[in-house]
Design an enzyme around this catalytic site. Structure first.
Site, PDB file in Angstrom:
ATOM      1  N   ASN A  13       0.824  -1.212   0.000  1.00 14.22           N
ATOM      2  CA  ASN A  13       0.000   0.000   0.000  1.00 14.22           C
ATOM      3  C   ASN A  13       0.856   1.259   0.000  1.00 14.22           C
ATOM      4  O   ASN A  13       0.630   2.194  -0.789  1.00 14.22           O
ATOM      5  CB  ASN A  13      -0.928   0.007   1.220  1.00 14.22           C
ATOM      6  CG  ASN A  13      -1.981  -1.079   1.165  1.00 14.22           C
ATOM      7  OD1 ASN A  13      -2.093  -1.798   0.173  1.00 14.22           O
ATOM      8  ND2 ASN A  13      -2.756  -1.229   2.233  1.00 14.22           N
ATOM      9  N   HIS A  57     -20.972  37.016 -27.879  1.00 15.04           N
ATOM     10  CA  HIS A  57     -22.131  36.291 -28.431  1.00 15.04           C
ATOM     11  C   HIS A  57     -21.913  35.905 -29.896  1.00 15.04           C
ATOM     12  O   HIS A  57     -22.880  35.737 -30.644  1.00 15.04           O
ATOM     13  CB  HIS A  57     -23.415  37.117 -28.314  1.00 15.04           C
ATOM     14  CG  HIS A  57     -23.686  37.633 -26.937  1.00 15.04           C
ATOM     15  ND1 HIS A  57     -24.290  36.883 -25.957  1.00 15.04           N
ATOM     16  CD2 HIS A  57     -23.403  38.847 -26.372  1.00 15.04           C
ATOM     17  CE1 HIS A  57     -24.390  37.603 -24.846  1.00 15.04           C
ATOM     18  NE2 HIS A  57     -23.856  38.792 -25.066  1.00 15.04           N
ATOM     19  N   SER A 108      -9.884  17.014 -48.033  1.00 19.30           N
ATOM     20  CA  SER A 108     -11.117  16.243 -48.153  1.00 19.30           C
ATOM     21  C   SER A 108     -10.967  15.215 -49.268  1.00 19.30           C
ATOM     22  O   SER A 108     -10.259  15.447 -50.247  1.00 19.30           O
ATOM     23  CB  SER A 108     -12.290  17.177 -48.457  1.00 19.30           C
ATOM     24  OG  SER A 108     -13.400  16.456 -48.945  1.00 19.30           O
ATOM     25  N   ASN A 116      -8.433  21.402 -43.747  1.00 18.00           N
ATOM     26  CA  ASN A 116      -9.124  21.150 -42.484  1.00 18.00           C
ATOM     27  C   ASN A 116      -8.197  21.303 -41.276  1.00 18.00           C
ATOM     28  O   ASN A 116      -7.051  20.855 -41.309  1.00 18.00           O
ATOM     29  CB  ASN A 116      -9.704  19.737 -42.484  1.00 18.00           C
ATOM     30  CG  ASN A 116     -10.772  19.561 -43.545  1.00 18.00           C
ATOM     31  OD1 ASN A 116     -11.520  20.479 -43.840  1.00 18.00           O
ATOM     32  ND2 ASN A 116     -10.836  18.371 -44.119  1.00 18.00           N
TER      33      ASN A 116
END
Length: 437
Positions: free
Chosen positions: A110, A156, A278, A286
């Site tokens: 332990n 926002h 892609s 990407n």
């Protein structure tokens, strides 16, 4: 071989497989630290008379040989051997005979695994500190280099006020400063010695826990033997909180980069070799690296909760539940290091588009500048706000970029506070002491 096995007992194989789990996979990471702890323990046993000086010296020399084998990559946990602690003791006994059987005096698995994990995490946190510091230095360099390159700020996700790449890079540098402050707290908790607490209730042997603390370079020890065991799990959870903080910073930075790289923003770009394409759209570049850093950073933020749930309602003392902390936390350490390294690679090669705020679609980003200009002429703020608002509604608002921007307060466009942020980072780094990886 099992350290606890009696001559007349045999554990069913299914039980053994289930209880061992993935432990041997992660115990390899603890091997060097298990030997370090054993060398300190054996040295102390020789000093307090539980081994003769000759026995202690023989055991230490053999342990140092095992340590060299670990560094050379020739050490492994043999089939049928339960864990790294058993493997080290087995090798030692094979090489030096019955003296090797004495090294477990005054020690339990332990406190042995507890000290291994403390030493391992301490080293790992220093590596993370250095990786984070390297990224921090880059962010501050980019902040100063690009302080005059303007970009729109958003609230926002709406165009809000003028910002700059200097302000943007500097924000994430300062965020890393706070993250490293939390990492330093985790480091200090890792830097306390549980060795000698045994199974969690101490020992009748005349051990010197202060001596092993000195030998292992800990700042101090966990004094109470029960709490020394209770620190297992708590230490890991605190480390997880620190990893989650850095992960959150990297995830947010990566999200910004994904947005800024998209054609709708087009603020930044990267060399073709750092982006992917892609299979059907030849125009694509990407941001896969940033998407993966974002995902991994978000996953790191789940670590504290996963560990908290694992530890929930555990009473004092050791429980096998704690074994699972390794498979939750250990892989995350490497993952975070990789994320820091990849973020550094990408941002070392970022290309910035100039003249962004000259575009018509960003003209309203200067509305607050126009309001403040009127206020500086003596017009009350609410009246100035109304006038500019009416101009915007009427489609007559405009702003002459040649007027420049005059932001002077601490932490603004014209006063980034770079040296203050660097000084704060140096203060945080000081909390780690002078220890090097």
């Amino acid at each position: 071989m099992k350290l606890w096995q009696k001559d007349n007992t045999e554990v069913a194989q299914r039980i053994e497989r289930f209880t061992v789990g993935r432990d041997t996979e992660f115990d390899g990471l603890l091997a060097r630290y298990d030997v370090q702890g054993s060398i300190a323990h054996v040295t102390m046993l020789g000093e307090v008379g539980l081994m003769t000086p000759e026995e202690s010296a023989t055991a230490v020399a053999a342990l140092q040989t095992i340590a060299q084998e670990i560094e050379a990559g020739t050490f492994g946990i043999e089939p049928g051997v339960e864990d790294v602690h058993s493997q080290v003791e087995l090798l030692l006994t094979q090489r030096i005979g019955d003296t090797g059987k004495k090294i477990h005096s005054g020690r339990s698995r332990n406190d042995q695994v507890a000290v291994d994990i403390k030493l391992f995490l301490r080293a790992q946190l220093l590596e993370l500190r250095d990786e984070a510091r390297t990224l921090f230095d880059l962010l501050l360099e980019q902040s100063e280099r690009l302080k005059d390159k303007l970009l729109p700020g958003y609230t926002h996700l709406q165009v809000a006020m003028p910002s700059s790449f200097g302000l943007w890079f500097g924000a994430y540098a300062e965020s890393l400063t706070d993250d490293l402050d939390l990492l330093a707290t985790a480091y200090r908790l890792c830097n306390r010695n549980p060795l000698g607490s045994g199974a969690g209730y101490g020992s009748s042997f005349p051990l010197s826990r202060t001596r092993t603390t000195e030998l292992l370079g800990f700042d101090g020890l966990h004094h109470n033997a029960v709490y020394a065991q209770m620190s297992r799990g708590k230490t890991e959870r605190t480390v997880a909180m620190a990893l989650a903080g850095i992960g959150a910073t990297l995830a947010r930075l990566s999200m910004d980069c994904c947005l800024y790289l998209s054609q709708n923003f087009g603020f930044i770009s990267f060399p073709p070799e750092l982006t992917t394409g892609s299979s059907i759209m030849p125009h694509k570049k990407n941001p896969d690296v940033f998407e993966l850093i974002r995902a991994k950073g978000n996953r790191l933020q789940a670590l504290p909760n996963e560990l908290a749930l694992l530890l929930t309602n555990l009473p004092s003392g050791y429980h096998r539940d704690l074994q699972l902390t390794k498979e939750i936390l250990f892989p995350a350490l490497d993952e975070l290091k990789q994320c820091l390294q990849m973020a550094h690679l990408m941002l070392s090669n970022v290309e910035i588009r100039g003249g962004i705020l000259e575009e018509e679609k960003y003209k309203y980003v200067f509305s607050v500048e126009a309001v403040n200009a009127l206020v500086n002429q003596g017009i009350p703020f609410r009246e100035a706000y109304r006038q500019v608002g009416n101009d915007i509604e009427a489609g007559t608002f405009g702003w002459d970029l040649s007027k420049g921007l005059h932001h002077t307060h601490e932490g603004s466009l014209g006063n980034l506070g770079t040296e203050d942020i660097r000084a704060r980072m140096n203060e945080v780094l000081g909390a780690f002491g002078n220890r090097q990886t």
